[in-house]
Scaffold this motif. Sequence first.
Motif, PDB file in Angstrom:
ATOM      1  N   LYS A  99       1.486  -6.055   5.907  1.00  0.00           N
ATOM      2  CA  LYS A  99       1.396  -4.744   6.175  1.00  0.00           C
ATOM      3  C   LYS A  99       2.496  -4.611   6.883  1.00  0.00           C
ATOM      4  O   LYS A  99       3.687  -3.431   6.859  1.00  0.00           O
ATOM      5  CB  LYS A  99       0.405  -3.803   7.120  1.00  0.00           C
ATOM      6  CG  LYS A  99      -0.532  -3.587   5.313  1.00  0.00           C
ATOM      7  CD  LYS A  99      -1.781  -2.515   6.434  1.00  0.00           C
ATOM      8  CE  LYS A  99      -2.592  -2.174   4.869  1.00  0.00           C
ATOM      9  NZ  LYS A  99      -1.967  -2.024   3.365  1.00  0.00           N
ATOM     10  N   HIS A 145       1.232   3.368  -6.487  1.00  0.00           N
ATOM     11  CA  HIS A 145       2.103   4.323  -5.327  1.00  0.00           C
ATOM     12  C   HIS A 145       3.493   4.953  -6.200  1.00  0.00           C
ATOM     13  O   HIS A 145       4.165   5.608  -6.383  1.00  0.00           O
ATOM     14  CB  HIS A 145       2.017   3.919  -4.216  1.00  0.00           C
ATOM     15  CG  HIS A 145       3.056   5.410  -3.282  1.00  0.00           C
ATOM     16  ND1 HIS A 145       2.506   6.716  -2.433  1.00  0.00           N
ATOM     17  CD2 HIS A 145       4.131   5.644  -3.314  1.00  0.00           C
ATOM     18  CE1 HIS A 145       3.285   7.112  -2.043  1.00  0.00           C
ATOM     19  NE2 HIS A 145       4.538   6.524  -2.044  1.00  0.00           N
ATOM     20  N   GLY A 146       4.096   4.127  -6.701  1.00  0.00           N
ATOM     21  CA  GLY A 146       5.637   3.968  -7.607  1.00  0.00           C
ATOM     22  C   GLY A 146       5.453   4.267  -8.681  1.00  0.00           C
ATOM     23  O   GLY A 146       6.185   4.186  -9.221  1.00  0.00           O
ATOM     24  N   GLU A 151       9.781  -3.530   2.290  1.00  0.00           N
ATOM     25  CA  GLU A 151       9.561  -3.440   0.815  1.00  0.00           C
ATOM     26  C   GLU A 151      10.605  -4.291  -0.129  1.00  0.00           C
ATOM     27  O   GLU A 151      10.095  -5.218  -0.675  1.00  0.00           O
ATOM     28  CB  GLU A 151      10.534  -2.312   0.281  1.00  0.00           C
ATOM     29  CG  GLU A 151      10.222  -2.092  -0.995  1.00  0.00           C
ATOM     30  CD  GLU A 151      11.067  -0.137  -1.710  1.00  0.00           C
ATOM     31  OE1 GLU A 151      11.940  -0.648  -2.714  1.00  0.00           O
ATOM     32  OE2 GLU A 151      10.477   0.232  -1.294  1.00  0.00           O
ATOM     33  N   LYS A 159       6.957  -0.762  -3.262  1.00  0.00           N
ATOM     34  CA  LYS A 159       6.765  -0.315  -1.846  1.00  0.00           C
ATOM     35  C   LYS A 159       6.270  -1.539  -1.930  1.00  0.00           C
ATOM     36  O   LYS A 159       5.214  -1.934  -2.269  1.00  0.00           O
ATOM     37  CB  LYS A 159       6.028   1.110  -2.471  1.00  0.00           C
ATOM     38  CG  LYS A 159       6.157   1.867  -3.303  1.00  0.00           C
ATOM     39  CD  LYS A 159       7.334   2.700  -2.794  1.00  0.00           C
ATOM     40  CE  LYS A 159       7.186   3.587  -4.145  1.00  0.00           C
ATOM     41  NZ  LYS A 159       8.877   4.740  -3.872  1.00  0.00           N
ATOM     42  N   SER A 219       4.449  -0.346 -11.447  1.00  0.00           N
ATOM     43  CA  SER A 219       4.838   0.073  -9.758  1.00  0.00           C
ATOM     44  C   SER A 219       3.769  -1.250  -9.097  1.00  0.00           C
ATOM     45  O   SER A 219       2.627  -2.443  -9.910  1.00  0.00           O
ATOM     46  CB  SER A 219       4.219   1.020  -8.873  1.00  0.00           C
ATOM     47  OG  SER A 219       3.711   1.215  -7.578  1.00  0.00           O
ATOM     48  N   ASN A 231       2.997  -2.714  -4.285  1.00  0.00           N
ATOM     49  CA  ASN A 231       2.741  -2.860  -3.170  1.00  0.00           C
ATOM     50  C   ASN A 231       2.931  -4.370  -3.227  1.00  0.00           C
ATOM     51  O   ASN A 231       2.652  -4.684  -1.962  1.00  0.00           O
ATOM     52  CB  ASN A 231       1.614  -2.129  -2.303  1.00  0.00           C
ATOM     53  CG  ASN A 231       0.399  -2.771  -3.042  1.00  0.00           C
ATOM     54  OD1 ASN A 231       0.426  -3.344  -3.791  1.00  0.00           O
ATOM     55  ND2 ASN A 231      -1.168  -2.282  -2.309  1.00  0.00           N
ATOM     56  N   ASN A 284       3.885  -2.505   1.446  1.00  0.00           N
ATOM     57  CA  ASN A 284       2.137  -3.267   1.939  1.00  0.00           C
ATOM     58  C   ASN A 284       0.995  -1.535   1.351  1.00  0.00           C
ATOM     59  O   ASN A 284       0.388  -1.593   2.251  1.00  0.00           O
ATOM     60  CB  ASN A 284       1.782  -4.152   2.154  1.00  0.00           C
ATOM     61  CG  ASN A 284       0.541  -4.819   1.935  1.00  0.00           C
ATOM     62  OD1 ASN A 284      -0.764  -4.963   2.197  1.00  0.00           O
ATOM     63  ND2 ASN A 284       0.931  -4.625  -0.181  1.00  0.00           N
ATOM     64  N   ASN A 285       2.396  -0.645   2.229  1.00  0.00           N
ATOM     65  CA  ASN A 285       1.703   0.073   3.405  1.00  0.00           C
ATOM     66  C   ASN A 285       1.003   1.446   2.349  1.00  0.00           C
ATOM     67  O   ASN A 285       0.537   2.677   2.705  1.00  0.00           O
ATOM     68  CB  ASN A 285       2.469   0.811   4.417  1.00  0.00           C
ATOM     69  CG  ASN A 285       2.749   0.012   5.638  1.00  0.00           C
ATOM     70  OD1 ASN A 285       1.470  -0.449   6.245  1.00  0.00           O
ATOM     71  ND2 ASN A 285       3.586  -0.996   5.679  1.00  0.00           N
ATOM     72  N   HIS A 286       1.651   1.032   0.721  1.00  0.00           N
ATOM     73  CA  HIS A 286       1.520   1.962   0.144  1.00  0.00           C
ATOM     74  C   HIS A 286       0.763   1.235  -1.123  1.00  0.00           C
ATOM     75  O   HIS A 286       0.117   0.777  -1.252  1.00  0.00           O
ATOM     76  CB  HIS A 286       2.750   2.183  -0.881  1.00  0.00           C
ATOM     77  CG  HIS A 286       3.783   3.458   0.033  1.00  0.00           C
ATOM     78  ND1 HIS A 286       4.360   2.854   0.592  1.00  0.00           N
ATOM     79  CD2 HIS A 286       3.759   4.267   0.097  1.00  0.00           C
ATOM     80  CE1 HIS A 286       5.254   3.725   1.576  1.00  0.00           C
ATOM     81  NE2 HIS A 286       4.985   4.371   0.575  1.00  0.00           N
TER      82      HIS A 286
END
Length: 784
Positions: free
Chosen positions: A7, A88-89, A11, A80, A107, A109, A82-84
């Motif tokens: 985390k 998410h994308g 990106e 994205k 997408s 992460n 790793n906090n997403h």
Amino acid sequence: MDSKEKKKLSESDICDLFITPAINKAGWEPMTQIRREVTLTPGPVVVRGNMSSRNKKKKKFADYVLSWEPGVPVAVVEAKDNNHIVSHGIQQALGYAEILDVPSALSSNGDAFASHNKAPAAGENIETEFPLESFPTPQDLWKRYKSYRGIEDEAEKLVVQPYHLDVSGKEPRYYQVEAINRAVEAVAGGKKRVLLVMATGTGKTYTTFQIIWRLWKAGEVKRILFLADRNILIDQTLVNDFKPFGSVMTKIKNRKIDPSYEIYLGLYQAITGPDEEDKIFKYVSRDFFDMIVIDECHRGSAADDSAWREILEYFNNAVQLGLTATPKETKYVSSSTYFGEPVYTYSLKQGIEDGFLAPYKVVRIDIDKDIEGWTPPPGMTDDLGQEIEHREYNQKDMDRILVLNQRTKLVARRIMKYLNATDPFSKTIVFCEDIDHAERMRVALVNAAGQLALDNPKYIMRITGDSVEGKAELDNFIDPEIKFPVIATTSELLTTGVDAKTCKLIVLDKTITSMTSFKQIIGRGTRIDEENNKWFFTIMDFKKATELFRDPDFDGEAVVIYEPGDDDDPVPPDPEPGEGDDEGDGGVDETPGVYKVRVSGVDVNIISERVEYIGPDGNLITESYKDFSRKQIRKEFTSLDDFLKRWNNAAKKQALIDELEEHGIVLDNLATEIGKDYSDFDLICHIAWGQPPLTRKERANKVKKRNYFTKYGEQARAVLTALLDKYADEGIATLESAKVLRLDPFKTIGTPVEIINTIFGGKEKYESAIQELEQELFKKEESA
């Protein structure tokens, strides 16, 4: 790597450590099939007043574009950190997939992949998630792409034929790729008539070259005929976009088609005409050409009874590709009826939104005699002594039936006033009613220009079909490297096919009711030329022609209108072949025998002006740069307190300024309107929340008067005082850059290393001193 450590990764780290290895492992070739950080669109240019800037926040930027072959994209991957969550994308990826018209949007992460499939097989889910090691192979996504685009197996060889690779590294833009691929796919699918609709300035000829190149290299077509109706179009094509064809290419001259070439460029007028002996295209067999490209097919080539159409029907077994910025759609003429629906359309509106085309501002000018009308007193005579018909003359009559000499002079003075206030050497096209009007306007502009016209007699030229001297200057007018002519007066000759990249002002003193003509005229200004600082253009409208912008058909879908056109949009006559090498470059575009009433002594005045700009929805709005900036700043910061908090907490104030610039707010532009001596901080607070501004010098002097410096030694005080002076002169960017320490007066104090390490005790303490100095500069009570 444990989840906590993951985390903390950026990106970019997630891409390098997890996403890229997973894609590589699935069999995708890094050099040919994977493109990283792909800019799809640069973001639109915002223009207000005489200022412009890019809205980089609207830039379209894909993390990965995956291609089966170079130039044949099949999927988009959005990354994205790793906090997403994994998916998410996806929505962002879908936006890019829509732009590229590919079926696969993914997408990640760094934990797994989420996928959206626009072409699911029976029983398949549209959206799924799968582990990193299960990324689809190139063959899987290529199969999906073929299904989505309707490509049969037997067409595959042609569809994947390579592009021509430019030695300069030039790559086609996303919409050019899509236009090229759609055209090639249509031909591969057996289609014989193909129509591309692309706005002026979007590179139709380059797109056409790539289509021809791929079909020719694949052996699908051997002999190709490129048809245009203007010599300049042929000559530009020969030396620019089609140059790679080299020795297999020729221009048809002397009414002869030499069979020893493969790529032929020709004027319609050079190979056909009203008499049978003029139709030299019939000297070769019907299967001589495998492909015919019809440039600007909205003009006479679309008409059923056109002599040009005869060429297309003679070679009816050839692939026929029509190119246009404005499909012609009336009762009499329809390019869509002949070619079928366009395989791809890229509009002016889309081009401006993407940032590939220049936006425009409109200056609408109303003249009293146009708007209120003019009725001559009974018995009044014109300049030749003939009695003037006693009736009301209005805007449509001006320069067609009635010539008010004072009106011509007034228009010329207003044009020169604008140029002198901006740049008197901005390339300008003035569209007039006819050749007579264009010549009178040239004379009026020469007189209005004064010394500029005296210094160079070619400052203003009439460039019309009947003027040998004017036409000889056409190449110089459109060449960005050649200064003169600056202003061209014309009526029809410059409406199409003239690639005037640096044209910054288009003047409409011509009644225009044909949407096709209007689009073509506007197209003269739509090219962006960064090298020559051309980012937008201005339309100065004296005849209400720009009301057509409000017509829903301006950038809408073309439909065939089964109603008679008006007098300004008649059935296009077949062009008469000209003589020698000038044929097809336009004739006298004035109806002979029409008597014009000419009157010198009637007073004429401007009664109103209004400036309009393209708004966020693509419609014209009246808004100043200040109003635009206020809205954008208030979108970014919820209140003055929110701004002050973020400003004071920012380690680098310039980062906030750069962030605003991404929204299209250039503070230098605001300073031009408000005052160049105000600080960036004060400009923002004043524009957005009405705070009274202080100049940079006033802020610097207030700091100097405080006891703030006493805690520093003599040399440190000298450095900070000098930095305040630099800020007062140049602004915050200078204050926050260590490079300033290389300049005077710092050089007399020591080197940058000595100042930072010896005087301030290291980089951290130096940066802390700068931040404290900024806090003193922008104390809250000083901004209220």
